[in-house]
Motif scaffolding. Sequence first.
Motif, PDB file in Angstrom:
ATOM      1  N   LEU A 113      -1.567  -4.443  50.583  1.00  0.00           N
ATOM      2  CA  LEU A 113      -0.690  -3.452  51.190  1.00  0.00           C
ATOM      3  C   LEU A 113       0.689  -3.536  50.561  1.00  0.00           C
ATOM      4  O   LEU A 113       1.219  -4.628  50.335  1.00  0.00           O
ATOM      5  N   THR A 114       1.282  -2.385  50.285  1.00  0.00           N
ATOM      6  CA  THR A 114       2.607  -2.370  49.679  1.00  0.00           C
ATOM      7  C   THR A 114       3.286  -1.047  49.986  1.00  0.00           C
ATOM      8  O   THR A 114       2.675  -0.123  50.522  1.00  0.00           O
ATOM      9  N   ASP A 115       4.580  -0.950  49.654  1.00  0.00           N
ATOM     10  CA  ASP A 115       5.333   0.268  49.896  1.00  0.00           C
ATOM     11  C   ASP A 115       4.961   1.339  48.879  1.00  0.00           C
ATOM     12  O   ASP A 115       4.358   1.065  47.841  1.00  0.00           O
ATOM     13  N   SER A 148       5.819  -7.871  56.108  1.00  0.00           N
ATOM     14  CA  SER A 148       5.332  -6.658  56.752  1.00  0.00           C
ATOM     15  C   SER A 148       3.905  -6.318  56.335  1.00  0.00           C
ATOM     16  O   SER A 148       3.101  -5.935  57.184  1.00  0.00           O
ATOM     17  N   PRO A 149       3.528  -6.438  55.039  1.00  0.00           N
ATOM     18  CA  PRO A 149       2.124  -6.213  54.694  1.00  0.00           C
ATOM     19  C   PRO A 149       1.186  -7.166  55.428  1.00  0.00           C
ATOM     20  O   PRO A 149       0.096  -6.778  55.842  1.00  0.00           O
ATOM     21  N   ALA A 199       7.721  -7.814  52.807  1.00  0.00           N
ATOM     22  CA  ALA A 199       7.211  -6.565  53.006  1.00  0.00           C
ATOM     23  C   ALA A 199       7.219  -5.661  51.875  1.00  0.00           C
ATOM     24  O   ALA A 199       7.525  -5.983  50.797  1.00  0.00           O
ATOM     25  N   GLY A 200       6.785  -4.561  52.234  1.00  0.00           N
ATOM     26  CA  GLY A 200       6.876  -3.400  51.428  1.00  0.00           C
ATOM     27  C   GLY A 200       7.675  -2.420  52.200  1.00  0.00           C
ATOM     28  O   GLY A 200       7.311  -2.044  53.278  1.00  0.00           O
ATOM     29  N   SER A 247      10.038   2.161  56.316  1.00  0.00           N
ATOM     30  CA  SER A 247       9.048   1.177  55.894  1.00  0.00           C
ATOM     31  C   SER A 247       7.660   1.714  56.201  1.00  0.00           C
ATOM     32  O   SER A 247       7.352   2.034  57.358  1.00  0.00           O
ATOM     33  N   GLN A 251       3.429   1.022  54.838  1.00  0.00           N
ATOM     34  CA  GLN A 251       2.497   0.259  54.018  1.00  0.00           C
ATOM     35  C   GLN A 251       1.372   1.169  53.522  1.00  0.00           C
ATOM     36  O   GLN A 251       0.815   1.941  54.301  1.00  0.00           O
TER      37      GLN A 251
END
Length: 265
Positions: free
Chosen positions: A194-196, A153-154, A9-10, A119, A121
């Motif tokens: 998609l990222t944090d 998560s992305p 994830a991010g 969290s 995205q």
Amino acid sequence: MFSRRTVLAGLSALVLMPLTGNAAELPDLGGKTVVVVTENAYPPLQFVDPKTGEQIGWEYDAMNEIAKRLNFKVEYQNTSWDAMIQAVSDNQYQIGMTGITIKDDRKEKVDFSDPYMRSQQFMLVRGDENRFTDAKSFGAFADGLVGAQPGTSPFYAAVYEILDGNEQNPRIKLFETFGATVQALKAGDVDLVLTDSVAAKGYVDASAGTLKVIGEPLGTEDFGFIFPKGSDLVAPVNAAIAALKADGTLDALNKKWFLDYKMGQ
């Protein structure tokens, strides 16, 4: 909606914590041993370094600092995600950490710390992108491709927040690392990553205008540590989280694990 049970994830912007307490005011737990369980399957929160075999990650750094400031010794143990909440509820472990989303149904079994991370995205695209401007218009753009690591998560945000809920959707192109997804975006092989927020800002700032962020954040979840119901560790850990937020330690960990780590992949 996707759930936290994703392998990464991010993770992004920290939840704003009450700026209460400093190191001098934190409780002293007298050097006792606290058993902390994790899964080591959620990089960069916690995972095993494939080069060294060492257990590392954001949560390890944070928990070690919390232990230092509260004066307790950490004994780390591992279990599967499926067993973790029940095992902590049954007092097999005193703290659980593995990017656990704070949810009301889980509060029936365990106590949560205050949120230590949020969290979210963000949509990272090429700087000249004008075919879509947000999740809805990307979903309607039939030719648009999104790059993601499987089981992250992305990935799940793309499936359930943007596309049609089909995890085999051919519009999702899979890559082994986050860095590879960004390289594919730059090369034009995919149209969205998609990222944090921390990593997104870092990539945009370093891109000289070739990358940008569009739309609203997706898939917001708050993460917390878990404890057996009624645990006397909750209040001290919450005080330590507030102190780490107040003095910038958590911001530094964000940069280390969600910007430097990702950009090095």
